[in-house]
Design a protein around this motif. Structure first.
Motif, PDB file in Angstrom:
ATOM      1  N   PRO A 192      29.259  42.769 -20.143  1.00  0.00           N
ATOM      2  CA  PRO A 192      29.314  41.297 -20.050  1.00  0.00           C
ATOM      3  C   PRO A 192      30.549  40.745 -20.747  1.00  0.00           C
ATOM      4  O   PRO A 192      31.184  41.408 -21.573  1.00  0.00           O
ATOM      5  N   ASN A 193      30.878  39.506 -20.397  1.00  0.00           N
ATOM      6  CA  ASN A 193      31.995  38.825 -21.046  1.00  0.00           C
ATOM      7  C   ASN A 193      31.618  38.460 -22.475  1.00  0.00           C
ATOM      8  O   ASN A 193      30.442  38.375 -22.828  1.00  0.00           O
ATOM      9  N   PRO A 194      32.609  38.220 -23.331  1.00  0.00           N
ATOM     10  CA  PRO A 194      32.288  37.840 -24.721  1.00  0.00           C
ATOM     11  C   PRO A 194      31.421  36.585 -24.803  1.00  0.00           C
ATOM     12  O   PRO A 194      30.615  36.455 -25.727  1.00  0.00           O
ATOM     13  N   GLN A 195      31.590  35.626 -23.843  1.00  0.00           N
ATOM     14  CA  GLN A 195      30.766  34.425 -23.883  1.00  0.00           C
ATOM     15  C   GLN A 195      29.293  34.764 -23.616  1.00  0.00           C
ATOM     16  O   GLN A 195      28.385  34.138 -24.173  1.00  0.00           O
ATOM     17  N   GLU A 196      29.060  35.754 -22.756  1.00  0.00           N
ATOM     18  CA  GLU A 196      27.686  36.143 -22.448  1.00  0.00           C
ATOM     19  C   GLU A 196      27.009  36.813 -23.632  1.00  0.00           C
ATOM     20  O   GLU A 196      25.778  36.820 -23.735  1.00  0.00           O
ATOM     21  N   MET A 197      27.798  37.366 -24.538  1.00  0.00           N
ATOM     22  CA  MET A 197      27.241  38.000 -25.727  1.00  0.00           C
ATOM     23  C   MET A 197      26.468  36.986 -26.574  1.00  0.00           C
ATOM     24  O   MET A 197      25.418  37.308 -27.143  1.00  0.00           O
ATOM     25  N   ILE A 198      26.968  35.743 -26.650  1.00  0.00           N
ATOM     26  CA  ILE A 198      26.284  34.700 -27.414  1.00  0.00           C
ATOM     27  C   ILE A 198      24.949  34.369 -26.761  1.00  0.00           C
ATOM     28  O   ILE A 198      23.925  34.195 -27.438  1.00  0.00           O
ATOM     29  N   ASP A 199      24.932  34.278 -25.431  1.00  0.00           N
ATOM     30  CA  ASP A 199      23.682  33.991 -24.729  1.00  0.00           C
ATOM     31  C   ASP A 199      22.663  35.110 -24.947  1.00  0.00           C
ATOM     32  O   ASP A 199      21.458  34.847 -25.118  1.00  0.00           O
ATOM     33  N   LEU A 200      23.134  36.358 -24.933  1.00  0.00           N
ATOM     34  CA  LEU A 200      22.219  37.475 -25.176  1.00  0.00           C
ATOM     35  C   LEU A 200      21.636  37.410 -26.590  1.00  0.00           C
ATOM     36  O   LEU A 200      20.440  37.654 -26.788  1.00  0.00           O
ATOM     37  N   GLU A 201      22.486  37.088 -27.554  1.00  0.00           N
ATOM     38  CA  GLU A 201      21.993  36.986 -28.930  1.00  0.00           C
ATOM     39  C   GLU A 201      20.891  35.932 -29.045  1.00  0.00           C
ATOM     40  O   GLU A 201      19.846  36.168 -29.667  1.00  0.00           O
ATOM     41  N   ASN A 202      21.134  34.757 -28.460  1.00  0.00           N
ATOM     42  CA  ASN A 202      20.137  33.691 -28.534  1.00  0.00           C
ATOM     43  C   ASN A 202      18.840  34.088 -27.841  1.00  0.00           C
ATOM     44  O   ASN A 202      17.736  33.817 -28.334  1.00  0.00           O
ATOM     45  N   LYS A 203      18.980  34.745 -26.695  1.00  0.00           N
ATOM     46  CA  LYS A 203      17.782  35.165 -25.960  1.00  0.00           C
ATOM     47  C   LYS A 203      16.994  36.197 -26.755  1.00  0.00           C
ATOM     48  O   LYS A 203      15.758  36.128 -26.839  1.00  0.00           O
ATOM     49  N   PHE A 204      17.695  37.143 -27.362  1.00  0.00           N
ATOM     50  CA  PHE A 204      17.008  38.170 -28.139  1.00  0.00           C
ATOM     51  C   PHE A 204      16.319  37.571 -29.365  1.00  0.00           C
ATOM     52  O   PHE A 204      15.210  37.977 -29.731  1.00  0.00           O
ATOM     53  N   GLU A 205      16.986  36.624 -30.012  1.00  0.00           N
ATOM     54  CA  GLU A 205      16.381  35.982 -31.181  1.00  0.00           C
ATOM     55  C   GLU A 205      15.115  35.227 -30.801  1.00  0.00           C
ATOM     56  O   GLU A 205      14.105  35.272 -31.512  1.00  0.00           O
ATOM     57  N   GLN A 206      15.159  34.518 -29.667  1.00  0.00           N
ATOM     58  CA  GLN A 206      13.972  33.792 -29.224  1.00  0.00           C
ATOM     59  C   GLN A 206      12.831  34.740 -28.899  1.00  0.00           C
ATOM     60  O   GLN A 206      11.673  34.496 -29.277  1.00  0.00           O
ATOM     61  N   LEU A 207      13.155  35.821 -28.185  1.00  0.00           N
ATOM     62  CA  LEU A 207      12.107  36.783 -27.836  1.00  0.00           C
ATOM     63  C   LEU A 207      11.521  37.443 -29.077  1.00  0.00           C
ATOM     64  O   LEU A 207      10.295  37.615 -29.180  1.00  0.00           O
ATOM     65  N   GLU A 208      12.375  37.807 -30.022  1.00  0.00           N
ATOM     66  CA  GLU A 208      11.871  38.431 -31.239  1.00  0.00           C
ATOM     67  C   GLU A 208      10.995  37.465 -32.023  1.00  0.00           C
ATOM     68  O   GLU A 208       9.919  37.834 -32.514  1.00  0.00           O
ATOM     69  N   SER A 209      11.454  36.204 -32.146  1.00  0.00           N
ATOM     70  CA  SER A 209      10.667  35.200 -32.873  1.00  0.00           C
ATOM     71  C   SER A 209       9.316  34.972 -32.187  1.00  0.00           C
ATOM     72  O   SER A 209       8.269  34.890 -32.853  1.00  0.00           O
ATOM     73  N   GLU A 210       9.332  34.876 -30.855  1.00  0.00           N
ATOM     74  CA  GLU A 210       8.087  34.666 -30.134  1.00  0.00           C
ATOM     75  C   GLU A 210       7.145  35.846 -30.282  1.00  0.00           C
ATOM     76  O   GLU A 210       5.931  35.670 -30.484  1.00  0.00           O
ATOM     77  N   MET A 211       7.699  37.079 -30.195  1.00  0.00           N
ATOM     78  CA  MET A 211       6.845  38.248 -30.315  1.00  0.00           C
ATOM     79  C   MET A 211       6.271  38.372 -31.719  1.00  0.00           C
ATOM     80  O   MET A 211       5.097  38.736 -31.886  1.00  0.00           O
TER      81      MET A 211
END
Length: 859
Positions: A88-107
């Motif tokens: 992925p592009n470097p900009q997509e890395m930020i989106d992945l981080e946010n998505k992973f943080e949300q999923l981890e927090s929810e789980m």
């Protein structure tokens, strides 16, 4: 041909623009043809430019591992992607981080809620058990009230103690739940600490319960403790706390207990509904994650690999451009430039990146292009050592020689067929097996499936040559030995103690004057099947002689081929002095000694048995010990061995061969050191006489041997030193090195030739072990007297064949096969490759996403 010599490599320098460096490295990772060098060896990992990005990737990998663990805990299936996604592009890395943080927090929130609900459910179930099981306890408590009122003496039936004697009144109690394995210790401590002034009753809960924290299944017991007084109450509660027992409120009135039980049952039903909804929500979240988890893992690994590679580069003075150095094959330069151009276009940069070839001082890495067939054989060679750059690669020839030498030791048509079918199954199922986790041991076998397949095919061929299939022979063309005598004649001859052998030329009679006819025509293919018959008591002697001499011939051919491969190295590197000083004397030494022996073996095979040919071993020994006298003669002199061919020719030829053997030793020892010494003096003389000494030196076109001649001090920038600098050429070191090499080759010729006799020894061992196994199992079953009936014989054959098949696979296929495999490795690594193979190089390890994802390249 890249499989015979490694690819031509070049050291290149890449100028990467900052805005396009990420995408260019991503394209190079997809191509997998560039090995980056670390230009910051003195900088630790925490001080590099992109260390923060690498840490972010580590954090994302930690989150993905947590999600994967939760998926495995829920026993869900993770969907594999049809094809790996691009980095992925470097900009997509930020989106992945946010998505992973949300999923981890929810789980984590779901897990916390579920754990809290499970704990509440467990407490309610334990309280329900307490309310249902304490009724009988309270019924029994009334009978003990009188004992508490009339305490005295040391009667253990009454509850004794200072506390009990000081107070009288109604009994108090506590109720709770404790682990079953802690009940004995809990009961002993209560009795001792309270001096027997308590009354404990407990009963086990019928079904196990699940721990809400660990998820383990545990067995628990309900207990109730009766006591009297506040002092005992505090002591009992402390003991319960120490044993991690859970106390629950329990009314002493039956009506209150029934009312409380009804409320608990209602709360349990409501809690079951909430737990089911929470579990469904958790499964829905994890199912959504499982569809994309593998793709996310691939993306994160690629991002981390890219930033790890960028950390190997340097910034220029303006910090707008990254400078990297890399090894790459010359044939892939166009593909690499195209990948750089694609990466620049993807990033939208208007400034192109540049790839330039630069000179290299160090030796390039070794790179062989292999496929799934040749990779296994290449791994066999590289397990000994990586080939030097542009050195001849023995893997090209190991494809044939390795399974062939293995088959000589493992020659059995039946065993080879089983091995070939097993490997063929792995080949046909390779696409399915590659998707599964095979484990370390089976993965090694699977990686060598083509090697095993060829080993099986070659074993079938040599088995046909030996006419051996599970210790039995094929009688396809009919034996060329036609025997006209009965079994009783054979037993009578054996009883007489006479040594009885057939002769292929002359006719012998067997005692009853019946002639033994024969056919002088040889068997069309392989050995005559009569050698596997029980009448052939000299079969071992015959096969021993044949296989031993065949092993020597094959060994000499194999070593001679290795010496000729060293010639290809000398010619390629233009090392002509090594041809004169090493290749020629080595070849003459080997051919004069063991080449002559092989010729004698082949010549002796052409003679008939009436020739009374002498022993080849004695002939070879006399060739050296009787060099000044006559080593052989045909005049009947008992002190001399009989000549194998014309005495005058044999005597003069053997003297000439011994002379060549003696001459080759100083030839190998002195030629190269003296030449290098003369070359060094010539260079030094030209250096001192030249008005421009900096222009006199060793050029690249003068060959490999010239690099060993002059070694000047490099205190000056030009590396040539001044006129007063001394010559660093060490003749003694070169002479000692050449002496070691000469002694190693001369002694190695003898020891290596003897080492090839393992072909004969293991072949004999395999054949005899197979024969013994057949006689001890199958023959025993078929000739046992008590298995006379057809049903008993069928059952006996079934179990006997099963036992024989298991032993065949375990001993002859696995153990003997592994033994022959290891001996074949030794013959290639030591006896063959020592003649031409250096093995001091290092492997080309390109930056490749494929290697990163397969775990071959850890970042």
């Amino acid at each position: 041909m890249s499989i015979f010599r490694s690819e031509e490599m070049t050291l290149s320098q890449i100028f990467l623009q900052s805005e396009s460096a990420y995408t260019i490295v991503s394209e190079l990772g997809e191509l997998g043809a560039v090995q980056f060098r670390d230009l910051n060896p003195d900088v630790n990992a925490f001080q590099r430019k992109f260390v923060n990005e690498v840490r972010r990737c580590d954090e994302m990998e930690r989150t993905l591992r947590f999600l994967n663990k939760e998926i495995e805990k829920s026993e869900l299936w993770t969907q594999e992607p049809l094809e790996y996604p691009d980095a992925p592009n470097p900009q997509e890395m930020i989106d992945l981080e946010n998505k992973f943080e949300q999923l981890e927090s929810e789980m984590r929130e779901i897990n916390a809620n579920q754990e809290r609900l499970n704990r509440n459910y467990l407490e309610l179930m334990e309280l329900k058990q307490i309310l249902s099981k304490t009724s009988t306890f309270f019924d029994e408590a009334g009978s003990h009230q009188a004992d508490f009122d009339g305490l005295g003496g040391d009667d253990h039936s009454a509850l004794l103690g200072d506390e009990g004697s000081a107070h009288s009144g109604q009994l108090s109690f506590v109720a709770g739940v404790i682990l079953r394995e802690r009940v004995p210790g809990f009961e002993r401590l209560l009795w001792r600490a309270c001096r027997g002034n308590v009354f404990l009753r407990h009963t086990e809960i019928e079904y196990p319960m699940e721990d809400p924290v660990t998820g383990d299944v545990v067995h628990k017991c309900v207990f109730i403790i009766f006591f009297q007084g506040d002092q005992l109450r505090s002591r009992v509660k402390k003991i319960c706390e120490g044993y991690r027992a859970t106390l629950y409120p329990c009314p002493d009135s039956p009506a209150e207990r029934r009312e409380m039980a009804m409320g608990v049952a209602t709360r349990i039903e409501d809690l079951k509904t909430v737990l089911g909804q929470t579990q469904d929500h958790r499964c829905r979240v994890l199912q959504t994650v499982s569809k994309s988890l593998r793709s996310w893992e691939v993306k994160v690994k690629k991002i981390k690999a890219i930033y790890h590679t960028l950390n190997l580069c340097n910034f220029d003075l303006t910090t707008k451009c990254l400078i990297g150095e890399c090894w790459c094959p010359v044939s892939d330069l166009d593909s690499i430039r195209l990948a750089i151009r694609r990466g620049t276009e993807r990033s939208g940069s208007s400034v192109p990146s540049v790839l330039n070839r630069i000179p290299a001082e160090e030796s390039p890495p070794t790179f062989f292009r292999t496929n799934k067939f040749t990779k296994g054989f290449q791994n066999i060679v590289e397990a000994y050592g990586i080939a030097n750059y542009r050195e001849a690669n023995p893997a090209l020839f190991v494809v044939i020689t390795f399974p062939f030498l293995f088959a000589i030791m493992f020659g059995d048509c039946g065993h080879g067929l089983i091995m070939a079918l097993f490997a063929l199954t792995l080949i046909l199922k390779e696409k399915t097996l590659l998707k599964n986790d095979l484990g370390d041991m089976f993965a090694t076998i699977f990686a060598g499936r083509y090697v095993i397949f060829l080993m099986g095919l070659f074993s079938m061929y040599t088995g046909l040559i030996y006419n051996d299939c599970f210790s039995k022979s094929f009688d396809v063309f009919g034996s060329r030995w036609i025997l006209h005598f009965t079994e009783s004649d054979y037993k009578r001859l054996n009883a007489s103690g006479k040594v009885w052998q057939l002769n292929p030329i002359e006719n012998y009679y067997n005692g009853s004057n019946s002639q033994i006819s024969h056919s002088q025509a040889p068997y069309p293919f392989g050995m005559d099947p009569i050698w596997q018959e029980t009448l052939s008591e000299n079969a071992i002697t015959f096969t021993n002689t044949f296989k031993m001499k065949m092993s020597v011939i094959i060994g000499v051919i194999h070593m001679t081929f290795g010496i000729f491969l060293s010639l290809t190295n000398h010619l390629f590197f233009k090392n002509y002095i090594s041809i004169i000083g090493e290749f020629i004397p080595q070849l003459l030494f080997l051919m004069s000694l063991f080449g002559y022996l092989c010729i004698l073996i082949l010549y002796k095979w052409t003679l008939d048995v009436t020739h009374h040919a002498p022993s080849l071993l004695i002939t070879l020994i006399n060739m050296f010990l009787k060099i000044m006298s006559s080593p052989c003669s045909n005049d009947g002199d008992p002190n001399n061995t009989r000549c194998l061919y014309s005495p005058s020719v044999q005597i003069h030829l053997q003297r000439f061969l011994v002379f060549m053997i003696v001459i080759c030793v100083p030839w190998m020892l002195l030629t190269k050191p003296l030449y290098l010494r003369w070359k060094n003096k010539k260079k030094m003389r030209e250096y001192r006489q030249s008005p421009y000494p900096d222009t006199v030196g060793i050029t690249e076109s003068e060959g490999e041997e010239d690099s060993e001649i002059i070694h000047h001090d490099d205190d000056d920038e030009d590396g040539r030193g001044k006129d007063d600098k001394k010559d660093d050429f060490q003749f003694s070191e070169i002479f000692v090195h050449q002496a070691i090499h000469t002694i190693e080759f001369c002694l190695g010729c003898i020891s290596h030739t003897a080492s090839y006799l393992r072909l004969w020894a293991l072949s004999l061992a395999h054949a005899e072990l197979s024969n013994v196994l057949w006689k001890m199992v199958m023959n025993t079953v078929m000739t046992t007297s008590f298995l006379s009936g057809v049903p008993l014989r069928v059952v006996g054959l079934f179990f006997g064949f099963s036992f024989w098949a298991i032993l065949t696979v375990a001993i002859l296929l696995i153990m003997e096969g592994l033994s022959a495999f290891l001996h074949t490795l030794r013959l290639h690594w030591v006896e063959f490759q020592s003649k031409f193979y250096g093995g001091d190089g290092y492997k080309f390890a390109p930056f490749s996403f494929t290697a990163v994802l397969e775990g071959e390249d850890e970042v």
